[in-house]
Write a protein that holds these residues in place. Structure first.
Motif, PDB file in Angstrom:
ATOM      1  N   ARG A   1     -41.455 -21.437 -14.084  1.00  0.00           N
ATOM      2  CA  ARG A   1     -40.690 -22.555 -13.512  1.00  0.00           C
ATOM      3  C   ARG A   1     -40.920 -23.840 -14.316  1.00  0.00           C
ATOM      4  NH1 ARG A   1     -45.536 -22.794 -10.746  1.00  0.00           N
ATOM      5  NH2 ARG A   1     -46.323 -24.890 -10.349  1.00  0.00           N
ATOM      6  N   HIS A   2     -42.050 -23.868 -15.063  1.00  0.00           N
ATOM      7  CA  HIS A   2     -42.369 -25.068 -15.854  1.00  0.00           C
ATOM      8  C   HIS A   2     -41.494 -25.182 -17.101  1.00  0.00           C
ATOM      9  CE1 HIS A   2     -45.846 -26.090 -13.471  1.00  0.00           C
ATOM     10  NE2 HIS A   2     -46.391 -24.908 -13.674  1.00  0.00           N
ATOM     11  N   SER A   3     -40.801 -24.104 -17.484  1.00  0.00           N
ATOM     12  CA  SER A   3     -40.026 -24.133 -18.725  1.00  0.00           C
ATOM     13  C   SER A   3     -38.562 -24.467 -18.463  1.00  0.00           C
ATOM     14  CB  SER A   3     -40.117 -22.776 -19.430  1.00  0.00           C
ATOM     15  OG  SER A   3     -39.136 -22.712 -20.447  1.00  0.00           O
ATOM     16  N   GLU A   4     -38.170 -25.619 -18.941  1.00  0.00           N
ATOM     17  CA  GLU A   4     -36.766 -26.022 -18.783  1.00  0.00           C
ATOM     18  C   GLU A   4     -35.857 -25.059 -19.547  1.00  0.00           C
ATOM     19  OE1 GLU A   4     -36.197 -30.084 -19.940  1.00  0.00           O
ATOM     20  OE2 GLU A   4     -34.139 -30.113 -19.190  1.00  0.00           O
ATOM     21  N   SER A   5     -36.333 -24.605 -20.737  1.00  0.00           N
ATOM     22  CA  SER A   5     -35.520 -23.676 -21.537  1.00  0.00           C
ATOM     23  C   SER A   5     -35.265 -22.385 -20.768  1.00  0.00           C
ATOM     24  CB  SER A   5     -36.237 -23.317 -22.844  1.00  0.00           C
ATOM     25  OG  SER A   5     -36.477 -24.464 -23.597  1.00  0.00           O
ATOM     26  N   PHE A   6     -36.292 -21.893 -20.076  1.00  0.00           N
ATOM     27  CA  PHE A   6     -36.168 -20.637 -19.326  1.00  0.00           C
ATOM     28  C   PHE A   6     -35.166 -20.810 -18.171  1.00  0.00           C
ATOM     29  CE2 PHE A   6     -37.642 -17.634 -16.018  1.00  0.00           C
ATOM     30  CZ  PHE A   6     -37.664 -16.450 -16.752  1.00  0.00           C
ATOM     31  N   VAL A   7     -35.327 -21.903 -17.401  1.00  0.00           N
ATOM     32  CA  VAL A   7     -34.452 -22.134 -16.241  1.00  0.00           C
ATOM     33  C   VAL A   7     -33.012 -22.345 -16.708  1.00  0.00           C
ATOM     34  CG1 VAL A   7     -33.999 -23.633 -14.254  1.00  0.00           C
ATOM     35  CG2 VAL A   7     -36.367 -23.047 -14.865  1.00  0.00           C
ATOM     36  N   LEU A   8     -32.836 -23.122 -17.796  1.00  0.00           N
ATOM     37  CA  LEU A   8     -31.474 -23.372 -18.297  1.00  0.00           C
ATOM     38  C   LEU A   8     -30.866 -22.094 -18.886  1.00  0.00           C
ATOM     39  CD1 LEU A   8     -31.790 -26.914 -19.926  1.00  0.00           C
ATOM     40  CD2 LEU A   8     -30.630 -26.292 -17.793  1.00  0.00           C
ATOM     41  N   GLY A   9     -31.729 -21.252 -19.490  1.00  0.00           N
ATOM     42  CA  GLY A   9     -31.254 -19.972 -20.027  1.00  0.00           C
ATOM     43  C   GLY A   9     -30.671 -19.113 -18.916  1.00  0.00           C
ATOM     44  N   ILE A  10     -31.362 -19.073 -17.785  1.00  0.00           N
ATOM     45  CA  ILE A  10     -30.852 -18.313 -16.634  1.00  0.00           C
ATOM     46  C   ILE A  10     -29.502 -18.881 -16.213  1.00  0.00           C
ATOM     47  CG2 ILE A  10     -31.204 -17.882 -14.153  1.00  0.00           C
ATOM     48  CD1 ILE A  10     -34.179 -17.624 -14.673  1.00  0.00           C
ATOM     49  N   LYS A  11     -29.456 -20.195 -16.126  1.00  0.00           N
ATOM     50  CA  LYS A  11     -28.225 -20.852 -15.642  1.00  0.00           C
ATOM     51  C   LYS A  11     -27.037 -20.554 -16.578  1.00  0.00           C
ATOM     52  CE  LYS A  11     -26.895 -25.292 -13.679  1.00  0.00           C
ATOM     53  NZ  LYS A  11     -25.950 -24.557 -12.875  1.00  0.00           N
ATOM     54  N   ASP A  12     -27.312 -20.587 -17.885  1.00  0.00           N
ATOM     55  CA  ASP A  12     -26.241 -20.313 -18.855  1.00  0.00           C
ATOM     56  C   ASP A  12     -25.691 -18.896 -18.678  1.00  0.00           C
ATOM     57  OD1 ASP A  12     -26.317 -22.795 -19.897  1.00  0.00           O
ATOM     58  OD2 ASP A  12     -27.387 -22.257 -21.744  1.00  0.00           O
ATOM     59  N   SER A  13     -26.599 -17.933 -18.494  1.00  0.00           N
ATOM     60  CA  SER A  13     -26.126 -16.549 -18.323  1.00  0.00           C
ATOM     61  C   SER A  13     -25.360 -16.387 -17.022  1.00  0.00           C
ATOM     62  CB  SER A  13     -27.306 -15.569 -18.336  1.00  0.00           C
ATOM     63  OG  SER A  13     -27.706 -15.314 -19.654  1.00  0.00           O
ATOM     64  N   ILE A  14     -25.829 -17.051 -15.980  1.00  0.00           N
ATOM     65  CA  ILE A  14     -25.128 -16.975 -14.691  1.00  0.00           C
ATOM     66  C   ILE A  14     -23.702 -17.521 -14.866  1.00  0.00           C
ATOM     67  CG2 ILE A  14     -25.032 -17.956 -12.347  1.00  0.00           C
ATOM     68  CD1 ILE A  14     -27.263 -15.963 -12.550  1.00  0.00           C
ATOM     69  N   ASP A  15     -23.599 -18.686 -15.525  1.00  0.00           N
ATOM     70  CA  ASP A  15     -22.271 -19.302 -15.709  1.00  0.00           C
ATOM     71  C   ASP A  15     -21.362 -18.400 -16.543  1.00  0.00           C
ATOM     72  OD1 ASP A  15     -22.932 -21.468 -14.193  1.00  0.00           O
ATOM     73  OD2 ASP A  15     -23.506 -22.737 -15.883  1.00  0.00           O
ATOM     74  N   ARG A  16     -21.975 -17.691 -17.494  1.00  0.00           N
ATOM     75  CA  ARG A  16     -21.164 -16.889 -18.401  1.00  0.00           C
ATOM     76  C   ARG A  16     -20.781 -15.532 -17.819  1.00  0.00           C
ATOM     77  NH1 ARG A  16     -22.622 -15.212 -24.584  1.00  0.00           N
ATOM     78  NH2 ARG A  16     -20.729 -14.012 -24.933  1.00  0.00           N
ATOM     79  N   PHE A  17     -21.703 -14.923 -17.057  1.00  0.00           N
ATOM     80  CA  PHE A  17     -21.493 -13.517 -16.682  1.00  0.00           C
ATOM     81  C   PHE A  17     -21.172 -13.255 -15.215  1.00  0.00           C
ATOM     82  CE2 PHE A  17     -24.195 -13.281 -20.537  1.00  0.00           C
ATOM     83  CZ  PHE A  17     -23.298 -12.610 -21.361  1.00  0.00           C
ATOM     84  N   THR A  18     -21.211 -14.291 -14.370  1.00  0.00           N
ATOM     85  CA  THR A  18     -20.794 -14.028 -12.984  1.00  0.00           C
ATOM     86  C   THR A  18     -19.335 -14.427 -12.824  1.00  0.00           C
ATOM     87  OG1 THR A  18     -21.514 -16.191 -12.248  1.00  0.00           O
ATOM     88  CG2 THR A  18     -23.064 -14.399 -11.917  1.00  0.00           C
ATOM     89  N   GLN A  19     -18.749 -13.968 -11.735  1.00  0.00           N
ATOM     90  CA  GLN A  19     -17.401 -14.398 -11.382  1.00  0.00           C
ATOM     91  C   GLN A  19     -17.407 -15.923 -11.244  1.00  0.00           C
ATOM     92  OE1 GLN A  19     -14.613 -12.564 -10.969  1.00  0.00           O
ATOM     93  NE2 GLN A  19     -15.781 -10.804 -11.698  1.00  0.00           N
ATOM     94  N   PRO A  20     -16.350 -16.605 -11.705  1.00  0.00           N
ATOM     95  CA  PRO A  20     -16.356 -18.078 -11.634  1.00  0.00           C
ATOM     96  C   PRO A  20     -16.629 -18.619 -10.228  1.00  0.00           C
ATOM     97  CG  PRO A  20     -14.510 -17.309 -12.952  1.00  0.00           C
ATOM     98  CD  PRO A  20     -15.162 -16.087 -12.393  1.00  0.00           C
ATOM     99  N   ASP A  21     -16.073 -17.980  -9.202  1.00  0.00           N
ATOM    100  CA  ASP A  21     -16.311 -18.456  -7.833  1.00  0.00           C
ATOM    101  C   ASP A  21     -17.771 -18.296  -7.434  1.00  0.00           C
ATOM    102  OD1 ASP A  21     -13.735 -19.089  -7.610  1.00  0.00           O
ATOM    103  OD2 ASP A  21     -13.168 -17.468  -6.225  1.00  0.00           O
ATOM    104  N   THR A  22     -18.377 -17.188  -7.884  1.00  0.00           N
ATOM    105  CA  THR A  22     -19.792 -16.931  -7.582  1.00  0.00           C
ATOM    106  C   THR A  22     -20.664 -17.987  -8.257  1.00  0.00           C
ATOM    107  OG1 THR A  22     -19.286 -14.582  -7.559  1.00  0.00           O
ATOM    108  CG2 THR A  22     -21.603 -15.168  -7.683  1.00  0.00           C
ATOM    109  N   ALA A  23     -20.354 -18.254  -9.549  1.00  0.00           N
ATOM    110  CA  ALA A  23     -21.143 -19.236 -10.301  1.00  0.00           C
ATOM    111  C   ALA A  23     -20.981 -20.636  -9.715  1.00  0.00           C
ATOM    112  CB  ALA A  23     -20.714 -19.216 -11.766  1.00  0.00           C
TER     113      ALA A  23
END
Ligand SMILES: [Zn+2]
Length: 390
Positions: free
Chosen positions: A334-356
């Motif tokens: 949780r201390h890594s901004e890169s890790f948290v943002l990496g998750i967010k980027d994949s979510i935005d890219r790979f989930t349905q737009p409404d889900t994201a």
């Protein structure tokens, strides 16, 4: 098997007990007014507490009768009570003794290799509970200890409360709750640690206003706990949420769980240390990686970004299935901004737009306390758990 309770219900019951512990006898109407809960909610909680003999009902003789029944008043049937939380991680044991509002009265933590020494770990945990109770001035023979909640770093079978998964190989066949209960003579309820993190964040932390949350526990390993529609979701054998053991590479290395190419094997903290170590003269650890990341180390942040994206890729599919409102990233990552943002980027890219669009990704609010706070959430229902179940 006991049904997992709604975390909202646990929080409401805690609020009622806490108020009764601090106030003179009060009526149901007064409880509703002062807690802000609905009368029907208060009434249902009061019924449950009366049945469990945690509270008693008396009539208010001071109020003159004018035809109707005198109002009935409620008080705790004994002292307010104490909760005990035990959080066993891969490398630590943390114990907290707390009041009914989960406010710690005493806390201890030690470093220990729990994976390889289950019996020693439970012995040490029992000793720490005794030390914390003594430090808080609580004598379990004299004072009311409602129960012990306990988290362990692997799946627990919800029917037998026994560890049955190779994910925690040295604990297989052990019933950790029964082991601790026999050492302490107190009721113990046991749960997977990521599940406790999810319950804690849903009750006291970042997810307290949402009903559907995925808590990601990422450090040397990767796991997740799911709270769906306000309730913990364990699955039939307690494996639900084990995202670290989702296949990530078809021909990847063999994993401790028995499969190959698991996400954790490719991007768990232990693997990240192995990947980075050749580039450093000092001996690295997961904790050291996070320090280097915060100092702006480009190599470490690059790897943590890759790891976040990989974890996010797996979470994206899970989010498409479950449509949660929140992902809470817990444990050391949780201390890594890169890790948290990496998750967010994949979510935005790979989930349905409404889900994201409906989903936030945030770091844990409770941090290192999430496990022990989750243990406190389940502690007060430890005595209600039937032996041999969780
Ligand atoms: Zn695996």
């Amino acid at each position: 098997m006991t049904t997992p309770e709604s975390r909202m219900r646990v929080a409401n019951r805690t609020q009622v007990l806490d108020l009764l512990g601090r106030s003179a006898p009060v009526s149901r109407a007064e409880l509703a007014r002062r807690t802000g809960l609905s009368r029907s909610t208060v009434s249902s909680i009061v019924q449950e507490l009366l049945a469990a003999e945690q509270i008693v009902e008396t009539t208010d003789a001071a109020v003159p009768r004018s035809g109707g029944r005198p109002p009935s008043l409620l008080t705790l049937s004994g002292a307010p009570g104490t909760l005990v939380g035990v959080d066993i991680g891969h490398r630590h044991v943390r114990v907290a003794v707390a009041d009914l509002a989960a406010k710690p009265l005493a806390e201890h933590e030690i470093r220990l290799d729990a994976d390889n020494s289950p019996v020693e770990t439970i012995d040490r945990a029992a000793a720490m509970v005794r030390e914390c109770l003594a430090e808080a001035g609580i004598d379990p023979k004299r004072d009311r200890v409602l129960g012990v909640g306990m988290g362990i770093p692997g799946p627990v079978d919800p029917h037998s409360a026994v560890v049955a998964s190779p994910i925690l190989a040295n604990w297989i066949g052990l019933a950790p709750g029964e082991e601790l209960a026999s050492r302490l003579s107190l009721p113990v309820r046991v749960e997977n640690d990521a599940n406790l993190g999810a319950l804690a964040e849903a009750t006291y932390g970042a997810a307290r206003d949402v009903e559907d949350v995925i808590y990601v526990k990422a450090s040397s390993g990767i796991g997740a706990g799911l709270v769906l529609d306000g309730k913990l979701h364990r699955g039939i054998t307690g494996i639900a949420g084990e995202i670290g053991h989702v296949r990530f590479e078809d021909n990847g290395p063999i994993c401790r769980c028995g499969n190959r190419g698991c996400l954790e094997k490719a991007f768990g903290g232990t693997r990240l240390v192995e990947l980075l170590q050749p580039a450093y003269e000092e001996t690295l650890s997961v904790e050291r990686l996070l320090e280097l990341a915060q100092e702006g180390d480009i190599r470490v942040n690059r790897i943590l970004d890759d790891a976040g994206r990989a974890v996010g890729r797996v979470l994206a599919d899970l989010c498409n299935h479950l449509n949660p409102a929140l992902i809470v990233v817990g444990d050391t990552m949780r201390h890594s901004e890169s890790f948290v943002l990496g998750i967010k980027d994949s979510i935005d890219r790979f989930t349905q737009p409404d889900t994201a669009a409906a989903l936030d990704v945030v770091p844990s609010e409770l941090g290192d306390n999430a496990g022990v706070m989750g243990a406190l959430v389940i502690a007060d229902s430890a005595s209600a758990a039937q032996p041999g179940t969780i």
